[in-house]
Design a protein around this motif. Structure first.
Motif, PDB file in Angstrom:
ATOM      1  N   LYS A  48     -10.294  -8.365  -9.638  1.00  0.00           N
ATOM      2  CA  LYS A  48      -9.273  -9.055 -10.414  1.00  0.00           C
ATOM      3  C   LYS A  48      -7.874  -8.782  -9.871  1.00  0.00           C
ATOM      4  N   ARG A  49      -7.635  -7.586  -9.408  1.00  0.00           N
ATOM      5  CA  ARG A  49      -6.319  -7.315  -8.830  1.00  0.00           C
ATOM      6  C   ARG A  49      -6.093  -8.149  -7.565  1.00  0.00           C
ATOM      7  N   THR A  50      -7.145  -8.290  -6.788  1.00  0.00           N
ATOM      8  CA  THR A  50      -7.008  -9.110  -5.581  1.00  0.00           C
ATOM      9  C   THR A  50      -6.789 -10.575  -5.923  1.00  0.00           C
ATOM     10  N   GLU A  51      -7.449 -11.059  -6.988  1.00  0.00           N
ATOM     11  CA  GLU A  51      -7.348 -12.466  -7.337  1.00  0.00           C
ATOM     12  C   GLU A  51      -6.066 -12.807  -8.092  1.00  0.00           C
ATOM     13  N   LEU A  52      -5.639 -11.930  -9.014  1.00  0.00           N
ATOM     14  CA  LEU A  52      -4.572 -12.296  -9.950  1.00  0.00           C
ATOM     15  C   LEU A  52      -3.234 -11.635  -9.674  1.00  0.00           C
ATOM     16  N   GLU A  53      -3.241 -10.457  -9.107  1.00  0.00           N
ATOM     17  CA  GLU A  53      -1.953  -9.777  -8.930  1.00  0.00           C
ATOM     18  C   GLU A  53      -1.077 -10.538  -7.946  1.00  0.00           C
ATOM     19  N   GLN A  54       0.195 -10.626  -8.259  1.00  0.00           N
ATOM     20  CA  GLN A  54       1.125 -11.418  -7.461  1.00  0.00           C
ATOM     21  C   GLN A  54       1.299 -10.809  -6.076  1.00  0.00           C
ATOM     22  N   THR A  55       1.263 -11.648  -5.065  1.00  0.00           N
ATOM     23  CA  THR A  55       1.492 -11.240  -3.670  1.00  0.00           C
ATOM     24  C   THR A  55       2.873 -11.714  -3.238  1.00  0.00           C
ATOM     25  N   ILE A  56       3.641 -10.805  -2.675  1.00  0.00           N
ATOM     26  CA  ILE A  56       5.001 -11.139  -2.249  1.00  0.00           C
ATOM     27  C   ILE A  56       5.203 -10.698  -0.810  1.00  0.00           C
ATOM     28  N   SER A  57       6.197 -11.291  -0.196  1.00  0.00           N
ATOM     29  CA  SER A  57       6.619 -10.930   1.153  1.00  0.00           C
ATOM     30  C   SER A  57       8.092 -10.562   1.114  1.00  0.00           C
ATOM     31  N   VAL A  58       8.427  -9.492   1.769  1.00  0.00           N
ATOM     32  CA  VAL A  58       9.819  -9.040   1.817  1.00  0.00           C
ATOM     33  C   VAL A  58      10.206  -8.803   3.274  1.00  0.00           C
ATOM     34  N   SER A  59      11.455  -9.070   3.558  1.00  0.00           N
ATOM     35  CA  SER A  59      12.015  -8.846   4.887  1.00  0.00           C
ATOM     36  C   SER A  59      13.152  -7.848   4.760  1.00  0.00           C
ATOM     37  N   VAL A  60      13.047  -6.750   5.487  1.00  0.00           N
ATOM     38  CA  VAL A  60      13.993  -5.649   5.369  1.00  0.00           C
ATOM     39  C   VAL A  60      14.793  -5.551   6.665  1.00  0.00           C
ATOM     40  N   PRO A  61      16.124  -5.675   6.610  1.00  0.00           N
ATOM     41  CA  PRO A  61      16.919  -5.489   7.833  1.00  0.00           C
ATOM     42  C   PRO A  61      16.958  -4.025   8.229  1.00  0.00           C
ATOM     43  N   LEU A  62      17.020  -3.797   9.522  1.00  0.00           N
ATOM     44  CA  LEU A  62      17.005  -2.448  10.053  1.00  0.00           C
ATOM     45  C   LEU A  62      18.367  -2.096  10.634  1.00  0.00           C
ATOM     46  N   PRO A  63      18.762  -0.836  10.534  1.00  0.00           N
ATOM     47  CA  PRO A  63      20.013  -0.427  11.188  1.00  0.00           C
ATOM     48  C   PRO A  63      19.857  -0.470  12.696  1.00  0.00           C
ATOM     49  N   PRO A  64      20.911  -0.810  13.422  1.00  0.00           N
ATOM     50  CA  PRO A  64      20.792  -0.945  14.886  1.00  0.00           C
ATOM     51  C   PRO A  64      20.622   0.371  15.618  1.00  0.00           C
ATOM     52  N   ILE A  65      20.713   1.503  14.938  1.00  0.00           N
ATOM     53  CA  ILE A  65      20.636   2.789  15.620  1.00  0.00           C
ATOM     54  C   ILE A  65      19.201   3.235  15.852  1.00  0.00           C
ATOM     55  N   LEU A  66      18.216   2.508  15.308  1.00  0.00           N
ATOM     56  CA  LEU A  66      16.830   2.904  15.452  1.00  0.00           C
ATOM     57  C   LEU A  66      16.283   2.484  16.809  1.00  0.00           C
ATOM     58  N   THR A  67      15.489   3.354  17.396  1.00  0.00           N
ATOM     59  CA  THR A  67      14.795   3.025  18.630  1.00  0.00           C
ATOM     60  C   THR A  67      13.412   2.460  18.302  1.00  0.00           C
ATOM     61  N   THR A  68      12.749   1.926  19.321  1.00  0.00           N
ATOM     62  CA  THR A  68      11.422   1.356  19.112  1.00  0.00           C
ATOM     63  C   THR A  68      10.421   2.425  18.685  1.00  0.00           C
ATOM     64  N   GLN A  69      10.518   3.606  19.251  1.00  0.00           N
ATOM     65  CA  GLN A  69       9.612   4.684  18.870  1.00  0.00           C
ATOM     66  C   GLN A  69       9.832   5.107  17.419  1.00  0.00           C
ATOM     67  N   GLU A  70      11.068   5.235  17.004  1.00  0.00           N
ATOM     68  CA  GLU A  70      11.347   5.608  15.621  1.00  0.00           C
ATOM     69  C   GLU A  70      10.870   4.535  14.645  1.00  0.00           C
ATOM     70  N   LEU A  71      11.075   3.272  15.012  1.00  0.00           N
ATOM     71  CA  LEU A  71      10.622   2.180  14.151  1.00  0.00           C
ATOM     72  C   LEU A  71       9.105   2.174  14.014  1.00  0.00           C
ATOM     73  N   THR A  72       8.398   2.448  15.100  1.00  0.00           N
ATOM     74  CA  THR A  72       6.932   2.501  15.051  1.00  0.00           C
ATOM     75  C   THR A  72       6.455   3.647  14.156  1.00  0.00           C
ATOM     76  N   GLU A  73       7.086   4.790  14.262  1.00  0.00           N
ATOM     77  CA  GLU A  73       6.691   5.927  13.427  1.00  0.00           C
ATOM     78  C   GLU A  73       6.961   5.655  11.945  1.00  0.00           C
ATOM     79  N   ILE A  74       8.092   5.023  11.630  1.00  0.00           N
ATOM     80  CA  ILE A  74       8.395   4.708  10.228  1.00  0.00           C
ATOM     81  C   ILE A  74       7.372   3.725   9.666  1.00  0.00           C
TER      82      ILE A  74
END
Length: 534
Positions: free
Chosen positions: A203-229
């Motif tokens: 029931k949770r899979t069928e009825l619970e609301q599914t949402i999508s969010v887009s989060v901006p990232l600070p420019p100081i992050l490297t690719t390795q740090e972003l992957t770990e987060i």
């Protein structure tokens, strides 16, 4: 006529004897028509309720469930639900199939991202003492706080009654306790309407609301740090779909509300901006030189002139005095030695100050280069072209650019509000004037150090000091080496040079360090019963 009257009477009796309750299929079709008219009138909340009731009557009909899911998002934005007009007062319309093909507008509404719905019940604590089955309890509790429930089609109607008693609770606490008591979970449809369903994984899979969010990232992050987060968020919250785009600096999360909300809270803490540090740099260069020239400049070369006969002797042009010997046609003249005394001294002192500021964040290096880029040949065409006739190809040369001058690389690490540790790498590169295979030799001096300073405190990192002393003697061969008397036949030049370069640095903390930020706690529930925000 008598037969016709009997037939009509039998028809009337059969009609009167028919049951008053419509079969489930006919009732579901009637509800679907009402939902279709409500949807065309713009009353999506009421249309959603009709489709939910129709789906409860006909669980195997996928069209009802599909229409209900399409209207879930738009129905949640309408509160309170609009009461439908009486269908009997409306003119008759031809019966049409309410499940026509989905339009592009419906698909766009179904795929659009909207904010998570939140309930807004009547504020203030209340005490409740109720008895009844699950549906009865939800009806009474929601009515007490000004809310309206809608039940899933599979939600039980005749479950055993229970006693529900709470004292001085608000609507959040009351609904939370009721969910635990009835093994249910809530899906907010609008600020006043909620859906109740059994708390199962399906029931949770069928009825619970599914949402999508887009989060901006600070420019100081490297690719390795972003992957770990991203890995930390996925493992901690069990988010199914998480992706990141390094080119646009964004993370996209898509899952159920009960997972996305805690994932957003955790991501917000992990992406908290690092403390920024402003570094004041000063380069102080002090140079001094003392140049002395003293002694006697004696002519060490003599030129002989043929003067011919004595009676016709004449001095060559530009010669003032000669020493002659011989006679007649063998008269020879030698230039007389000249002596020049020289006493010169030159003193030079210079000071130069270079100031700069660089900005960095904790853990990220900042680089400053003072100088120029010098091209160095790395490959080229060497040798003579072939003597055979025809065209030949000579590849163009390849170059790399070396940084000449001073290069400073600083990586700050913030310790609380008072101290900063700086990891410093300093190098100084110059041309030595030598070359190997036409490739210049570059001299390099480097200094690597680490210093811990208070906020606003100066530190002298180091310096480059050079001292040059030279002495040169120039004079008459043989005579210039004589003791004491040799000073009359030579000249002396001395050169003393001192160059000092000092590097000073001072850090300034521009933002709060991580230990000064407040970490917010959030309830997430368990793996089997996650907490759904409402």
């Amino acid at each position: 006529m008598r037969v016709l009257a009997v037939g009509l009477a039998l028809a009337v009796l059969a009609f009167g004897a028919a049951p008053s309750v419509d079969p489930p299929r006919e009732a579901a079709t009637a509800l679907a028509r009402k939902a279709s008219r409500a949807e065309k009138a713009g009353e999506d909340a009421q249309a959603y309720i009709y489709y939910a009731e129709a789906s409860a009557l006909q669980p195997k009909n996928r069209k009802y469930a599909a229409k209900m899911e399409l209207l879930r998002t738009s129905a949640g934005r309408q509160s309170p639900p609009v009461v439908m007009r009486d269908p009997a007062a409306e003119p008759e319309h031809p019966v049409i199939d309410p499940f026509d093909s989905m339009t592009e507008r419906e698909l766009a509404q179904a795929r659009s991202m909207n904010d998570v719905q939140r309930l807004r019940g009547k504020e203030g604590p209340q005490s409740l003492d109720l008895t009844g089955n699950s549906r009865s309890l939800y009806d009474k509790v929601t009515a007490a706080f000004g809310l309206e429930p809608v039940y899933d089609g599979d939600y039980p109607k005749d479950d055993p009654p229970m006693h529900f008693k709470v004292d001085q609770v608000n609507y959040h606490q009351a609904l939370e306790l009721l969910q635990v008591a009835t093994s249910s979970f809530l899906i907010p449809l609008s600020p006043k309407v909620l859906m109740v369903a059994k708390d199962t994984a399906q029931k949770r899979t069928e009825l619970e609301q599914t949402i999508s969010v887009s989060v901006p990232l600070p420019p100081i992050l490297t690719t390795q740090e972003l992957t770990e987060i991203a890995q930390v968020v996925r493992q901690a919250t069990n988010v199914e779909k998480i992706a990141w785009d390094t080119t646009q600096a964004r993370i996209v999360i898509r899952d159920r509300v009960s997972r996305v909300v805690p994932a957003m809270a955790l991501l917000d803490q992990l992406l908290s901006y690092r403390p920024e540090v402003m570094l004041d740099l000063e380069f102080l260069q002090v140079s001094s030189s003392d140049l002395k020239n003293y002694g006697f400049n004696v002519t060490d070369s003599f030129q002989a002139y043929y003067l011919g006969q004595v009676l016709r002797a004449a001095l060559p042009t530009g010669v003032s005095s000669l020493l002659t010997f011989g006679g007649g046609k063998s008269l020879i003249g030698l230039g007389v030695a000249q002596v020049e005394a020289m006493f010169n001294e030159t003193n030079t002192t210079g000071n130069s100050l270079y100031q700069a500021q660089i900005r960095s964040v904790a853990g990220q290096p900042a680089t400053l280069h003072v100088g120029e880029k010098y091209p160095v040949l790395t490959s080229g065409f060497v040798g003579q072209p072939s003597q055979q006739p025809g065209n030949y190809f000579a590849p163009p040369p390849s170059f790399t650019f070396e940084d000449l001058g001073l290069t400073l690389k600083v990586t700050p690490f913030v310790h609380g509000m008072g101290e900063v540790t700086l990891t410093i790498e300093t190098s100084f590169e110059v041309l030595t004037g030598q070359a190997i295979n036409n490739i210049p030799v570059i001299g390099r001096r480097s200094l690597n150090s680490q210093v811990r300073l208070k906020n606003g405190e100066w530190a002298i990192l180091g310096g480059i000091m050079s001292t040059t002393k030279s002495k040169a003697n120039n004079g008459f061969a043989g005579l210039a080496q004589l003791p004491l008397l040799g000073y009359m036949f030579r000249q002396t030049s001395t050169d003393d040079e001192d160059n000092n370069v000092l590097i000073g640095i001072r850090p300034h903390l521009l933002s709060l360090p991580p230990d000064q930020l407040i970490s917010h706690r959030m309830r997430v529930g368990s793996d089997t019963r996650p907490y759904t925000p409402y």
